[in-house]
Write a protein that holds these residues in place. Structure first.
Motif, short mmCIF file in Angstrom:
data_model
loop_
_atom_site.label_atom_id
_atom_site.label_comp_id
_atom_site.label_asym_id
_atom_site.label_seq_id
_atom_site.Cartn_x
_atom_site.Cartn_y
_atom_site.Cartn_z
N ALA A 11 4.67 -3.39 -6.35
CA ALA A 11 3.49 -2.53 -6.18
C ALA A 11 3.95 -1.08 -6.32
N PRO A 12 3.02 -0.17 -6.59
CA PRO A 12 3.42 1.23 -6.74
C PRO A 12 4.13 1.75 -5.49
N LEU A 13 5.26 2.40 -5.72
CA LEU A 13 6.01 2.97 -4.61
C LEU A 13 5.33 4.27 -4.15
N PRO A 14 5.50 4.63 -2.88
CA PRO A 14 4.89 5.85 -2.37
C PRO A 14 5.32 7.08 -3.15
N VAL A 15 4.38 8.00 -3.32
CA VAL A 15 4.66 9.27 -4.00
C VAL A 15 4.65 10.41 -2.99
N GLY A 16 4.53 10.09 -1.72
CA GLY A 16 4.50 11.09 -0.67
C GLY A 16 5.18 10.55 0.58
N TYR A 18 4.80 8.52 3.11
CA TYR A 18 4.15 7.36 3.70
C TYR A 18 4.86 6.11 3.22
N SER A 19 4.59 4.99 3.87
CA SER A 19 5.15 3.69 3.51
C SER A 19 4.07 2.84 2.86
N GLN A 20 4.49 1.85 2.08
CA GLN A 20 3.53 0.91 1.52
C GLN A 20 2.81 0.17 2.64
N ALA A 21 3.57 -0.22 3.65
CA ALA A 21 2.98 -0.93 4.78
C ALA A 21 3.93 -0.87 5.97
#
Length: 126
Positions: A11-16, A18-21
């Motif tokens: 899935a797209p990795l964070p760009v800021g 934050y975490s994916q989950a």
């Protein structure tokens, strides 16, 4: 209480910042997803139906990275760039998820340029 950060290359990795989950105990919160290509990070240039299907796919991929699935989802929050896309989003949502549907809140909000939908989920794993 300790937590586990969930990350998947599928899935797209964070760009800021934050975490994916993140899972805390039985609760798994997946961050908001917009319809992007996980390999390039580029926003998919498609209609609200196509973006909805891609967003739900990404959410499902992140859920699966922690061993969860749509049956574990307690709540879905959907943000639309325009109220005009509600019916299209709802039809695409119904084409991906099965009844009984999890509770859902849908609101209109300012989104990233080109994004027509963003959604996040809260799951509970027992």
């Amino acid at each position: 209480m300790s937590f586990t950060t969930i990350t998947t290359q599928a899935a797209p990795l964070p760009v800021g910042a934050y975490s994916q989950a993140r899972r805390i105990g039985p609760f798994l919160q997946v961050c908001g997803q917009i319809a992007t290509d996980p390999a390039t990070g580029a926003l998919l240039k498609t209609d609200a139906a196509g973006q909805t299907r891609r967003v739900l796919e990404q959410l499902g991929t992140i859920l699966a990275a922690d061993g969860a699935g749509w049956d574990d989802v307690l709540m879905v929050r959907v943000h639309l760039a325009s109220d005009d896309d509600f019916d299209v989003m709802d039809a695409a949502y119904r084409s991906v998820l099965a009844e009984p549907f999890p509770p859902r809140t849908t609101v209109t909000a300012g989104l990233a340029p080109g994004a027509l939908i963003e959604a996040d989920v809260l799951a509970v794993r027992t």
